[in-house]
Scaffold this motif. Structure first.
Motif, PDB file in Angstrom:
ATOM      1  N   LEU A 158       0.835  -1.191   0.000  1.00  0.00           N
ATOM      2  CA  LEU A 158       0.000   0.000   0.000  1.00  0.00           C
ATOM      3  C   LEU A 158       0.876   1.249   0.000  1.00  0.00           C
ATOM      4  O   LEU A 158       2.039   1.219   0.414  1.00  0.00           O
ATOM      5  CB  LEU A 158      -0.906  -0.001   1.240  1.00  0.00           C
ATOM      6  CG  LEU A 158      -1.905  -1.148   1.329  1.00  0.00           C
ATOM      7  CD1 LEU A 158      -2.576  -1.169   2.692  1.00  0.00           C
ATOM      8  CD2 LEU A 158      -2.950  -1.055   0.225  1.00  0.00           C
ATOM      9  N   ALA A 159       0.326   2.345  -0.460  1.00  0.00           N
ATOM     10  CA  ALA A 159       1.087   3.593  -0.567  1.00  0.00           C
ATOM     11  C   ALA A 159       1.186   4.262   0.791  1.00  0.00           C
ATOM     12  O   ALA A 159       0.563   5.291   1.047  1.00  0.00           O
ATOM     13  CB  ALA A 159       0.432   4.531  -1.578  1.00  0.00           C
ATOM     14  N   VAL A 185      -5.768   6.188   7.477  1.00  0.00           N
ATOM     15  CA  VAL A 185      -5.465   5.278   6.378  1.00  0.00           C
ATOM     16  C   VAL A 185      -3.975   5.212   6.065  1.00  0.00           C
ATOM     17  O   VAL A 185      -3.460   4.159   5.668  1.00  0.00           O
ATOM     18  CB  VAL A 185      -6.266   5.645   5.115  1.00  0.00           C
ATOM     19  CG1 VAL A 185      -7.736   5.394   5.323  1.00  0.00           C
ATOM     20  CG2 VAL A 185      -6.020   7.088   4.701  1.00  0.00           C
ATOM     21  N   SER A 186      -3.250   6.314   6.239  1.00  0.00           N
ATOM     22  CA  SER A 186      -1.824   6.296   5.928  1.00  0.00           C
ATOM     23  C   SER A 186      -1.065   5.412   6.916  1.00  0.00           C
ATOM     24  O   SER A 186      -0.244   4.568   6.519  1.00  0.00           O
ATOM     25  CB  SER A 186      -1.252   7.715   5.961  1.00  0.00           C
ATOM     26  OG  SER A 186       0.141   7.701   5.819  1.00  0.00           O
ATOM     27  N   VAL A 187      -1.326   5.592   8.211  1.00  0.00           N
ATOM     28  CA  VAL A 187      -0.647   4.770   9.218  1.00  0.00           C
ATOM     29  C   VAL A 187      -1.131   3.326   9.133  1.00  0.00           C
ATOM     30  O   VAL A 187      -0.358   2.383   9.318  1.00  0.00           O
ATOM     31  CB  VAL A 187      -0.865   5.353  10.621  1.00  0.00           C
ATOM     32  CG1 VAL A 187      -0.205   4.486  11.668  1.00  0.00           C
ATOM     33  CG2 VAL A 187      -0.308   6.763  10.686  1.00  0.00           C
ATOM     34  N   GLN A 188      -2.415   3.126   8.837  1.00  0.00           N
ATOM     35  CA  GLN A 188      -2.924   1.774   8.633  1.00  0.00           C
ATOM     36  C   GLN A 188      -2.140   1.080   7.526  1.00  0.00           C
ATOM     37  O   GLN A 188      -1.773  -0.099   7.650  1.00  0.00           O
ATOM     38  CB  GLN A 188      -4.408   1.833   8.254  1.00  0.00           C
ATOM     39  CG  GLN A 188      -5.002   0.484   7.902  1.00  0.00           C
ATOM     40  CD  GLN A 188      -6.469   0.576   7.539  1.00  0.00           C
ATOM     41  OE1 GLN A 188      -7.343   0.288   8.331  1.00  0.00           O
ATOM     42  NE2 GLN A 188      -6.743   0.994   6.320  1.00  0.00           N
ATOM     43  N   ALA A 189      -1.857   1.798   6.444  1.00  0.00           N
ATOM     44  CA  ALA A 189      -1.077   1.220   5.356  1.00  0.00           C
ATOM     45  C   ALA A 189       0.326   0.843   5.829  1.00  0.00           C
ATOM     46  O   ALA A 189       0.852  -0.218   5.467  1.00  0.00           O
ATOM     47  CB  ALA A 189      -1.000   2.205   4.186  1.00  0.00           C
ATOM     48  N   GLN A 190       0.947   1.704   6.649  1.00  0.00           N
ATOM     49  CA  GLN A 190       2.264   1.385   7.203  1.00  0.00           C
ATOM     50  C   GLN A 190       2.213   0.093   8.013  1.00  0.00           C
ATOM     51  O   GLN A 190       3.083  -0.784   7.876  1.00  0.00           O
ATOM     52  CB  GLN A 190       2.753   2.524   8.099  1.00  0.00           C
ATOM     53  CG  GLN A 190       3.138   3.796   7.377  1.00  0.00           C
ATOM     54  CD  GLN A 190       3.645   4.840   8.355  1.00  0.00           C
ATOM     55  OE1 GLN A 190       4.155   4.508   9.417  1.00  0.00           O
ATOM     56  NE2 GLN A 190       3.498   6.106   8.006  1.00  0.00           N
ATOM     57  N   ILE A 191       1.197  -0.038   8.860  1.00  0.00           N
ATOM     58  CA  ILE A 191       1.100  -1.202   9.739  1.00  0.00           C
ATOM     59  C   ILE A 191       0.819  -2.474   8.931  1.00  0.00           C
ATOM     60  O   ILE A 191       1.410  -3.534   9.181  1.00  0.00           O
ATOM     61  CB  ILE A 191       0.010  -0.974  10.807  1.00  0.00           C
ATOM     62  CG1 ILE A 191       0.382   0.209  11.709  1.00  0.00           C
ATOM     63  CG2 ILE A 191      -0.203  -2.239  11.620  1.00  0.00           C
ATOM     64  CD1 ILE A 191       1.713   0.068  12.407  1.00  0.00           C
ATOM     65  N   LEU A 192      -0.075  -2.386   7.944  1.00  0.00           N
ATOM     66  CA  LEU A 192      -0.370  -3.564   7.137  1.00  0.00           C
ATOM     67  C   LEU A 192       0.848  -3.985   6.318  1.00  0.00           C
ATOM     68  O   LEU A 192       1.140  -5.182   6.188  1.00  0.00           O
ATOM     69  CB  LEU A 192      -1.570  -3.284   6.214  1.00  0.00           C
ATOM     70  CG  LEU A 192      -2.911  -3.057   6.918  1.00  0.00           C
ATOM     71  CD1 LEU A 192      -4.000  -2.757   5.900  1.00  0.00           C
ATOM     72  CD2 LEU A 192      -3.300  -4.245   7.784  1.00  0.00           C
ATOM     73  N   GLN A 250       5.369  -7.786   5.774  1.00  0.00           N
ATOM     74  CA  GLN A 250       6.812  -7.995   5.690  1.00  0.00           C
ATOM     75  C   GLN A 250       7.309  -8.879   6.832  1.00  0.00           C
ATOM     76  O   GLN A 250       8.170  -9.724   6.647  1.00  0.00           O
ATOM     77  CB  GLN A 250       7.533  -6.655   5.705  1.00  0.00           C
ATOM     78  CG  GLN A 250       9.024  -6.734   5.367  1.00  0.00           C
ATOM     79  CD  GLN A 250       9.256  -7.154   3.920  1.00  0.00           C
ATOM     80  OE1 GLN A 250       8.744  -6.519   3.005  1.00  0.00           O
ATOM     81  NE2 GLN A 250      10.002  -8.225   3.725  1.00  0.00           N
ATOM     82  N   LEU A 251       6.743  -8.683   8.031  1.00  0.00           N
ATOM     83  CA  LEU A 251       7.117  -9.523   9.169  1.00  0.00           C
ATOM     84  C   LEU A 251       6.780 -10.989   8.906  1.00  0.00           C
ATOM     85  O   LEU A 251       7.531 -11.888   9.293  1.00  0.00           O
ATOM     86  CB  LEU A 251       6.417  -9.044  10.433  1.00  0.00           C
ATOM     87  CG  LEU A 251       7.004  -7.797  11.099  1.00  0.00           C
ATOM     88  CD1 LEU A 251       6.026  -7.255  12.127  1.00  0.00           C
ATOM     89  CD2 LEU A 251       8.334  -8.131  11.752  1.00  0.00           C
TER      90      LEU A 251
END
Length: 642
Positions: free
Chosen positions: A282-283, A562-569, A574-575
């Protein structure tokens, strides 16, 4: 919608207006005496209109609402500007008169019900207090109206809930109580700060329908503060995008979603998870919202903007009108490149995932084409809470919150557990994590690599706790308010990874903060100094600290924009590739399920009623209950405003 600072000729006597509002916080920092949380904000809301205020955590949305209601924190104050209700200047009213406006003519749904509801008063007492303060109803009539409102917001057994205390209700049920209190006096305007964040999709649809009905019946104006852009698309007529204390874009909802013009708006829409983006990162917007305890002399978004040029770095952009009815704060307003991006005629800019590493496609996960061996196998799990009764509070058997469920989860896979509030999802997660041993009776088995977690004791149970971690739904309640963030993140390492040196622990804590998008200065702060979304990032970092094999995620992104949600997803995906961690993902956000999950289990009334792959369950559901859940999901492509 008029541009900030320009008079709005529409219905002055019926509008709620903010003009050039400046809100500051005295943070007593060495580099700045004041933090300007809201910087020159102007907007106008008409009766019967829904105006959406969107943007990331820390942009000033909630502070705008608190200033409007004159309930700023003790170190906050309005520096300048105006807040008018019709022709009345609210900032000039004595507090006694403002109390009649607050709750009576302007209601507010606060973001965190667990901190807004009085824990020592029953739900009914708090609701009746609001009704008696702002209506002519008293006694039995006020009680009847209160029970009626509890029913209207979808609470089961409203008469029983009237006599309950808030802590006995789930997070979603507490949010519905907050909504009932805010609506009970039928105000002219309602400020809704993340009103549906803790609600499942069916209750969310019910609440949104209720708000629409009230708008039609009473011409109620609604200031909707939310990070759920699909809800905005279905509810709002006007949208304002806020960044670092300023509005950077404003216009009709139709124009905003069809052709967002500010680079920040374009990136937010690209960050939304759904099935179409499955298998791709995600962006997630790099960096974070800048500290507002500084003087700005350039575009505030420029350090994160893929379109930034020299002109963006040399002066703050001015407000530009872009017809029809669209306003923009961008030095490149009208630029052909931005116009092409707004209409989707150019590819999205390359965004580095929040981990800083290339995203791995799903076919490279640590699973093979053969049937994967389960890391977790739950067999006939039943969880029953005791029910107290009588003068001496004798314990009696109660209803099973989880009634004989079975599920399997393989290493490196994600199983989404979905269903309405109260269906038993959170109880299932807590039971697996062995957090209900003293509160409930658990039968059945939960096998982690063949070991039954319910039989473990002492050092064996302690070792298992390192392998199984849980991200709680309510970060405010799960973080120790007396500990700094660095100590919160290090606590698990000290207890469960004692072999690590102090230097290694510190480096691990610093890396965790960076991974979840927290600035380094946040490590020395306390939980109460952060927004709800930032607190959730702290909770996620704490769960990841000991590198678990199974991560139980209880609504981990519900409080995130939505931006931080994208970071977490992106981080969780990746994890999974790097470590093979398995995710039991409890959520009501079906867009996240479409994007992240491998399998889906649907819960209703403590039982699993449907289970299968994402394509099977979401693409071709067999049960009416599953179809009803999917029908209630708001979509950006569907607008059903009043």
């Amino acid at each position: 919608m008029s541009a900030p600072g320009v008079p709005d000729p529409r219905g002055e006597a019926q509008a709620l207006r903010l003009d050039q509002l400046q809100v500051a916080l005295d943070v007593d920092q060495a580099d700045a005496a004041l933090l300007r949380a809201v910087d020159g904000l102007s907007l106008a809301i008409r009766r019967g209109e829904t105006f959406a205020l969107v943007g990331e955590s820390g942009c000033g949305k909630s502070m705008t609402a608190l200033a409007l209601m004159r309930v700023l924190p003790h170190n906050g104050f309005v520096e300048s500007g105006s807040v008018r209700l019709g022709r009345t200047e609210l900032l000039d009213l004595p507090e006694a008169q403002m109390r009649r406006v607050r709750g009576g003519r302007i209601g507010m749904i606060f973001q965190e019900p667990s901190t807004s509801l009085n824990p020592v008063m029953t739900v009914g007492a708090q609701l009746r207090e609001a009704i008696e303060a702002h209506t002519a109803l008293r006694g039995a009539a006020a009680r009847a109206r209160a029970v009626e409102w509890l029913a209207r917001v979808g609470l089961p057994e409203p008469a029983r809930c009237f006599d309950d205390y808030p802590f006995r209700l789930s997070g979603g049920q507490q949010q519905r109580v907050m909504i009932a209190i805010a609506l009970a006096a039928e105000p002219d305007f309602l400020i809704a700060d993340e009103p549906t964040t803790a609600l499942d999709v069916t209750i969310q649809a019910q609440i949104l329908d209720l708000l629409r009905d009230l708008q039609r019946e009473h011409q109620m104006g609604l200031l909707l503060i939310t990070h759920d852009l699909a809800v905005v698309a279905g509810m709002a007529q006007q949208v304002a995008l806020m960044y670092a204390g300023q509005i950077v874009e404003v216009g009709s909802a139709e124009a905003f979603f069809a052709a967002p013009r500010h680079p920040y708006a374009q990136l937010l829409l690209q960050a939304l998870p759904d099935g179409a983006r499955r298998g791709r990162p995600l962006a997630a917007i790099g960096g974070a919202v800048p500290s507002l305890a500084q003087q700005f002399n350039a575009c505030r978004f420029a350090p994160r903007c893929p379109h930034a040029q020299d002109v963006c770095l040399n002066a703050e952009p001015t407000w530009v009108e872009m017809p029809p009815g669209h306003g923009l704060r961008c030095a490149r307003a009208g630029d052909a490149a931005l116009d092409h991006a707004a209409h989707g005629r150019s590819p999205a800019p390359s965004i580095t995932p929040s981990t800083g590493r290339p995203m791995t496609p799903p076919d490279a996960r640590l699973t093979s084409g053969a049937t994967p061996v389960p890391l977790l196998a739950v067999e006939q799990l039943r969880v029953t809470f005791s029910r107290a009764s009588g003068f001496w509070w004798r314990s009696q058997s109660g209803t099973a919150a989880v009634d004989g469920i079975s599920l399997q989860l393989a290493r490196g896979r994600t199983l989404a557990l979905v269903g309405e509030s109260g269906s038993g999802k959170t109880t299932t997660g807590k039971a697996i994590a062995q957090l209900l041993r003293r509160q409930a009776t658990c039968t059945g088995r939960a096998l982690l690599d063949g070991r039954d977690l319910f039989t473990l004791q002492g050092s064996e149970l302690r070792a298992a706790r390192r392998e199984v971690q849980l991200i709680f739904q309510d970060p405010y309640a799960s973080l120790n308010p007396r500990m700094r963030v660095a100590d919160i993140l290090a606590e698990g390492l000290i207890e469960l990874r004692p072999e690590l040196s102090q230097h290694t622990r510190k480096r691990r804590v610093d890396d965790l903060a960076e991974q979840v998008g927290l600035p380094s200065r946040a490590l020395q702060a306390y939980p109460h100094e952060f927004s709800g979304g930032q607190r959730q990032r702290i909770a996620i970092a704490r769960a990841l600290a000991v590198e678990p094999r199974l991560l139980i995620c209880d609504e981990p992104t519900s409080a995130l924009d939505v931006s931080v949600q994208a970071q977490i997803l992106n981080l969780l995906r990746q994890l999974q590739h790097d470590t093979g961690v398995a995710l039991l993902f409890i959520t009501h956000h079906l867009g996240v399920v479409e994007y992240l999950a491998d399998e889906v289990a649907v819960m209703q009334g403590g039982r699993i009623v449907e289970v299968g792959t994402v394509d099977q369950v979401l693409g071709a559901p067999r049960r009416d209950y599953t179809r009803a859940l999917l029908a209630a999901v708001p979509r950006l492509a569907t607008r059903t405003g009043p």
